[in-house]
Design an enzyme around this catalytic site. Structure first.
Site, PDB file in Angstrom:
ATOM      1  N   ARG A  30      44.770  45.467  31.843  1.00  0.00           N
ATOM      2  CA  ARG A  30      43.589  46.218  32.290  1.00  0.00           C
ATOM      3  C   ARG A  30      42.740  46.704  31.121  1.00  0.00           C
ATOM      4  O   ARG A  30      42.133  47.771  31.184  1.00  0.00           O
ATOM      5  CB  ARG A  30      43.979  47.414  33.177  1.00  0.00           C
ATOM      6  CG  ARG A  30      44.492  47.039  34.541  1.00  0.00           C
ATOM      7  CD  ARG A  30      43.330  46.779  35.508  1.00  0.00           C
ATOM      8  NE  ARG A  30      43.820  46.274  36.776  1.00  0.00           N
ATOM      9  CZ  ARG A  30      44.123  47.041  37.828  1.00  0.00           C
ATOM     10  NH1 ARG A  30      43.951  48.333  37.771  1.00  0.00           N
ATOM     11  NH2 ARG A  30      44.569  46.493  38.927  1.00  0.00           N
ATOM     12  N   ARG A  34      37.808  50.488  33.956  1.00  0.00           N
ATOM     13  CA  ARG A  34      37.017  51.714  34.047  1.00  0.00           C
ATOM     14  C   ARG A  34      37.101  52.665  32.865  1.00  0.00           C
ATOM     15  O   ARG A  34      36.355  53.626  32.816  1.00  0.00           O
ATOM     16  CB  ARG A  34      37.382  52.455  35.347  1.00  0.00           C
ATOM     17  CG  ARG A  34      36.733  51.793  36.567  1.00  0.00           C
ATOM     18  CD  ARG A  34      37.231  52.399  37.861  1.00  0.00           C
ATOM     19  NE  ARG A  34      38.643  52.054  38.038  1.00  0.00           N
ATOM     20  CZ  ARG A  34      39.329  52.265  39.154  1.00  0.00           C
ATOM     21  NH1 ARG A  34      38.744  52.846  40.191  1.00  0.00           N
ATOM     22  NH2 ARG A  34      40.588  51.917  39.248  1.00  0.00           N
ATOM     23  N   ARG A  43      30.105  47.454  36.781  1.00  0.00           N
ATOM     24  CA  ARG A  43      30.739  47.606  38.093  1.00  0.00           C
ATOM     25  C   ARG A  43      29.757  48.203  39.102  1.00  0.00           C
ATOM     26  O   ARG A  43      29.746  47.807  40.266  1.00  0.00           O
ATOM     27  CB  ARG A  43      31.970  48.503  37.945  1.00  0.00           C
ATOM     28  CG  ARG A  43      32.746  48.786  39.209  1.00  0.00           C
ATOM     29  CD  ARG A  43      33.587  47.590  39.599  1.00  0.00           C
ATOM     30  NE  ARG A  43      34.448  47.914  40.730  1.00  0.00           N
ATOM     31  CZ  ARG A  43      34.095  47.796  42.007  1.00  0.00           C
ATOM     32  NH1 ARG A  43      32.897  47.365  42.313  1.00  0.00           N
ATOM     33  NH2 ARG A  43      34.939  48.089  42.971  1.00  0.00           N
ATOM     34  N   ASP A  80      41.569  38.985  39.918  1.00  0.00           N
ATOM     35  CA  ASP A  80      42.597  39.800  40.567  1.00  0.00           C
ATOM     36  C   ASP A  80      43.670  38.886  41.137  1.00  0.00           C
ATOM     37  O   ASP A  80      43.393  37.726  41.462  1.00  0.00           O
ATOM     38  CB  ASP A  80      41.997  40.664  41.683  1.00  0.00           C
ATOM     39  CG  ASP A  80      42.920  41.829  42.009  1.00  0.00           C
ATOM     40  OD1 ASP A  80      42.863  42.846  41.300  1.00  0.00           O
ATOM     41  OD2 ASP A  80      43.726  41.700  42.944  1.00  0.00           O
ATOM     42  N   TYR A 156      52.026  42.005  49.540  1.00  0.00           N
ATOM     43  CA  TYR A 156      50.676  42.431  49.950  1.00  0.00           C
ATOM     44  C   TYR A 156      50.285  41.792  51.279  1.00  0.00           C
ATOM     45  O   TYR A 156      49.675  42.419  52.141  1.00  0.00           O
ATOM     46  CB  TYR A 156      49.635  42.039  48.893  1.00  0.00           C
ATOM     47  CG  TYR A 156      49.391  43.089  47.848  1.00  0.00           C
ATOM     48  CD1 TYR A 156      48.666  44.247  48.138  1.00  0.00           C
ATOM     49  CD2 TYR A 156      49.874  42.936  46.563  1.00  0.00           C
ATOM     50  CE1 TYR A 156      48.435  45.212  47.182  1.00  0.00           C
ATOM     51  CE2 TYR A 156      49.649  43.900  45.593  1.00  0.00           C
ATOM     52  CZ  TYR A 156      48.922  45.036  45.900  1.00  0.00           C
ATOM     53  OH  TYR A 156      48.709  45.992  44.965  1.00  0.00           O
TER      54      TYR A 156
END
Ligand code: CP3
Length: 348
Positions: A30, A34, A43, A80, A156
């Site tokens: 990552r 952010r 973003r 992702d 998931y």
């Protein structure tokens, strides 16, 4: 892509192939995200996270942002793990503040509908982003392609969201054949997705088994290592030499079994895993990756210095890629990341 391709002889690739460096190569899970103001700006212009992942110019830009800011030895493509279930036809959404949401798989009819035929077409924008990044970056830096491991994706798909994993395990007990079929389909899809990423310029691959934790010993081979090995074999049939990192998050106590049964070149360690014990289990030739606590990176100061030095010392007996034990968190100060880069490279 093999010998002669840009990045194939980078320090990260050489380390994965067993060559220890004076200072370990470094990248951070990552690293695009952010904690960077330039990411937050990008973003804000790409409201839907999945559309952002499928916009080659924007995804390439997000991938390159940390490369411009930090002396990282690798970029990881901005994408992702859930693009694979999405490309197989499952409904995937990213809800603001809630993380990913999927329509839960209910039974055999849903598994039978998974459609491999559209995988590469639907994921073509990801491959275009890889091409753009590989063209823009110099050959000293590796480009990492990735995928979620079959069990993590299955979890998931069965649960429909992150966090709880109990229902997925219960489903695996109740529907053993169906889950084995699902894992085999996913392993094949992941293998194809990884091959296409190498074709587009990836020099190394990482398989994220984010949910290797809480799996009883008697299920670990069936749910985790066997499906990963199937995906690895699919890749190696086309690209026998591209190095693969496996990241069994939550299963640091099983790295010996994980490594021998998956045959990956590198093993990623999570926050709680013991680097020294992993080195003892895997010997001086296998590349270890990790495992700074993202909270130590966020906190900074003397605690960060001690944590970095302890990892460097524990890993020093063999090939090592410096990384976190999980992803960079948004509140991480850029100065702390700068500090770790300099410390790992022996500059401070
Ligand atoms: O820099 C990089 O590491 C490359 C890009 C990357 C992302 N996700 C971007 C992303 C990678 C390698 C991933 C992998 C991923 N995605 C994993 C495996 C690693 C792990 O965390 O265990 C998992 C489980 C996912 C699923 C996922 N995607 C979750 C749980 C979330 C929400 C959590 C969050 O931070 O908001 C995402 C969204 C996501 N994927 C973001 C990013 C940068 C945040 C999106 C945003 O900016 O709002």
């Amino acid at each position: 892509m093999g010998e002669g391709a840009k990045g194939y002889n980078s320090a990260l690739v050489r380390t994965l192939l067993g060559e220890q460096q004076a200072h370990p190569p470094i990248w951070l899970m990552r690293q695009a995200g952010r904690h960077l103001p330039e990411y937050r700006e990008l973003r804000a212009k790409n409201k839907s996270f999945l559309d952002f992942c499928y916009a080659p110019a924007a995804a390439a830009e997000a991938t390159l942002q940390p490369v411009r800011r930090y002396p990282v030895d690798a970029a990881i493509i901005f994408s992702d793990i859930l693009v694979v279930p999405h490309a197989l036809g499952r409904d995937v959404r990213f809800a603001e503040g809630e993380g990913p949401l999927l329509t839960p798989l209910e039974g055999a009819a849903d598994v039978a509908k998974l459609d491999m035929s559209r995988l590469e077409t639907r994921l073509a924008p990801v491959y275009e982003a890889l091409e753009r990044v590989r063209a823009a970056m110099d050959g000293d830096r590796a480009l990492i392609g990735f995928a979620g491991a079959p069990w993590t994706l299955a979890t998931y798909m069965i649960q429909g969201r992150g966090g709880e994993r109990d229902l997925a395990r219960a489903f695996a007990y109740q529907n053993p054949e169906l889950v084995d079929d699902l894992l085999a389909i996913l392993a094949d899809a992941i293998g194809q997705h990884l091959i296409a990423q190498v074709k587009a310029g990836a020099n190394a691959l990482q398989i994220f088994e984010s949910w290797a934790e809480d799996i009883p010993g008697h299920l670990f081979a069936r749910l985790v290592t066997k499906p990963i090995k199937q995906a690895v074999d699919v890749v190696r049939a086309v690209y026998p030499d591209v190095p693969i990192i496996g990241f069994p998050r939550g299963a640091g106590h099983r790295v010996g079994q994980f490594h021998s049964q998956t045959t990956v070149q590198g093993v990623g360690l999570d926050i709680a895993a013991d680097l020294g014990a992993a080195r003892t289990a895997l010997g001086p030739k296998v590349c270890l990756q990790g495992n700074l606590d993202p909270m130590a990176l966020m906190a900074g100061g003397a605690a960060l210095e001690q944590a970095v030095d302890a990892i460097l010392a524990a890993a020093a007996t063999g090939p090592h890629i410096f990384n976190l034990g999980h992803g960079v968190v948004p509140a991480t100060p850029i100065a702390n990341v700068d500090y770790v880069m300099r410390r790992v490279k022996g500059l401070t």
